[in-house]
Write a protein that holds these residues in place. Structure first.
Motif, PDB file in Angstrom:
ATOM      1  N   LYS A 174       8.431  10.826  25.214  1.00 43.24           N
ATOM      2  CA  LYS A 174       8.775   9.814  26.213  1.00 43.24           C
ATOM      3  C   LYS A 174       7.547   9.008  26.630  1.00 43.24           C
ATOM      4  CE  LYS A 174      12.406  12.690  28.313  1.00 43.24           C
ATOM      5  NZ  LYS A 174      12.807  13.401  29.551  1.00 43.24           N
ATOM      6  N   ASN A 175       7.809   7.805  27.110  1.00 42.12           N
ATOM      7  CA  ASN A 175       6.761   7.017  27.755  1.00 42.12           C
ATOM      8  C   ASN A 175       6.282   7.814  28.963  1.00 42.12           C
ATOM      9  OD1 ASN A 175       5.474   5.233  29.639  1.00 42.12           O
ATOM     10  ND2 ASN A 175       6.383   3.492  28.567  1.00 42.12           N
ATOM     11  N   ILE A 176       4.989   8.058  29.032  1.00 39.17           N
ATOM     12  CA  ILE A 176       4.463   8.954  30.062  1.00 39.17           C
ATOM     13  C   ILE A 176       4.720   8.430  31.476  1.00 39.17           C
ATOM     14  CG2 ILE A 176       2.141   7.947  30.079  1.00 39.17           C
ATOM     15  CD1 ILE A 176       1.071  10.811  30.315  1.00 39.17           C
ATOM     16  N   PHE A 177       4.770   7.111  31.644  1.00 37.67           N
ATOM     17  CA  PHE A 177       5.031   6.547  32.973  1.00 37.67           C
ATOM     18  C   PHE A 177       6.503   6.707  33.353  1.00 37.67           C
ATOM     19  CE2 PHE A 177       1.004   4.595  31.941  1.00 37.67           C
ATOM     20  CZ  PHE A 177       0.348   4.596  33.156  1.00 37.67           C
ATOM     21  N   GLU A 178       7.390   6.544  32.385  1.00 41.53           N
ATOM     22  CA  GLU A 178       8.813   6.762  32.656  1.00 41.53           C
ATOM     23  C   GLU A 178       9.078   8.243  32.918  1.00 41.53           C
ATOM     24  OE1 GLU A 178      11.218   4.493  33.015  1.00 41.53           O
ATOM     25  OE2 GLU A 178       9.644   2.963  32.824  1.00 41.53           O
ATOM     26  N   TRP A 179       8.405   9.091  32.158  1.00 41.24           N
ATOM     27  CA  TRP A 179       8.567  10.537  32.336  1.00 41.24           C
ATOM     28  C   TRP A 179       8.099  10.970  33.725  1.00 41.24           C
ATOM     29  CZ3 TRP A 179       4.399  13.955  33.000  1.00 41.24           C
ATOM     30  CH2 TRP A 179       4.733  15.313  33.014  1.00 41.24           C
TER      31      TRP A 179
END
Length: 237
Positions: A185-190
């Motif tokens: 996953k995109n780390i910021f979305e996660w």
């Protein structure tokens, strides 16, 4: 009456099987042990392999066609027990040595493994044991997000699958649970899905650290990460 059956071939070697001694009914009575004891023992002192051994009678000076005798092991039970005990001790010693070596060279193994993953996709792969050690020491042996001293896994901020290389600028240590939930996953979305405590450490510690490594501000680093995922979605390399 016994018959000196002679050395029975095993594979291509003639010196790995002991002498078999048969009675007039071609039943094996004794076998010369090829183990440490080198003694002639009754067949009950040997383990039996599956199947039978096919022997031409004329090869032992007898009249007839073919007989089948059990495939006895070449060592008696006592010698086999000693052999496997020694083998087990040596195997245990080798396993202990391998474990100690792996523990002593953990950072080297991490670098090799993650560099190999990146190279398969023609991505940057510049990790060394010293770099992995530097990352570990920078985090003081703690998970960057939980702040706890616990089992750690090496993680890519931008996953290899999404174009993130195996470099100092893209890697850190995290606990296995958080690593598993993040996946690719995109780390910021996660981060938006995590508890407040994890989110605070993410924005106050991890993001500034990764931004500094990449020579960016936190906002620029966030834009950079999103751009990596956008390129991946569009198929841009």
């Amino acid at each position: 009456m016994t018959i000196n059956f002679g050395k029975m071939k095993r594979g291509r070697s003639t010196n790995k099987s002991g002498m078999y001694f048969l009675n007039n009914n071609y039943e094996v009575l004794y076998i010369d042990c090829m183990g440490e004891c080198k003694q002639r023992k009754e067949v009950g002192e040997y383990f039996v392999n599956s199947g039978t051994k096919r022997i031409k009678l004329e090869s032992i000076g007898e009249v007839g066609n073919v007989i089948h005798v059990p495939k006895y092991r070449t060592k008696c039970k006592v010698c086999e027990g000693s052999y496997f005990s020694n083998w087990q001790r040596k195997s245990t010693k080798r396993a202990e040595y391998q474990k100690n070596w792996n523990d002593d060279n953990a950072d080297h193994l991490i670098a090799v493994r993650h560099n190999a993953r990146a190279k398969k996709l023609d991505l940057l792969a510049t990790l060394t044991a010293d770099i992995v050690k530097e990352i570990r020491e920078e985090q003081q042996g703690r998970c960057i997000l939980s702040g706890l001293e616990e089992e750690l896994e090496f993680e890519h901020a931008v996953p290899v699958a999404n174009g993130g290389g195996s470099t100092f600028e893209n890697c850190y240590f995290i606990n296995p649970y958080l690593n598993a939930t993040k996946g690719n996953k995109n780390i910021f979305e996660w981060a938006k899905e995590q508890y407040n405590f994890i989110q605070r450490r993410f924005y106050n510690i991890l993001v500034p650290m990764m931004a500094e490594r990449n020579g960016m501000t936190p906002k620029e680093y966030e834009a950079f990460v999103y751009n990596q995922y956008n390129k991946d979605e569009k198929g841009i390399s």
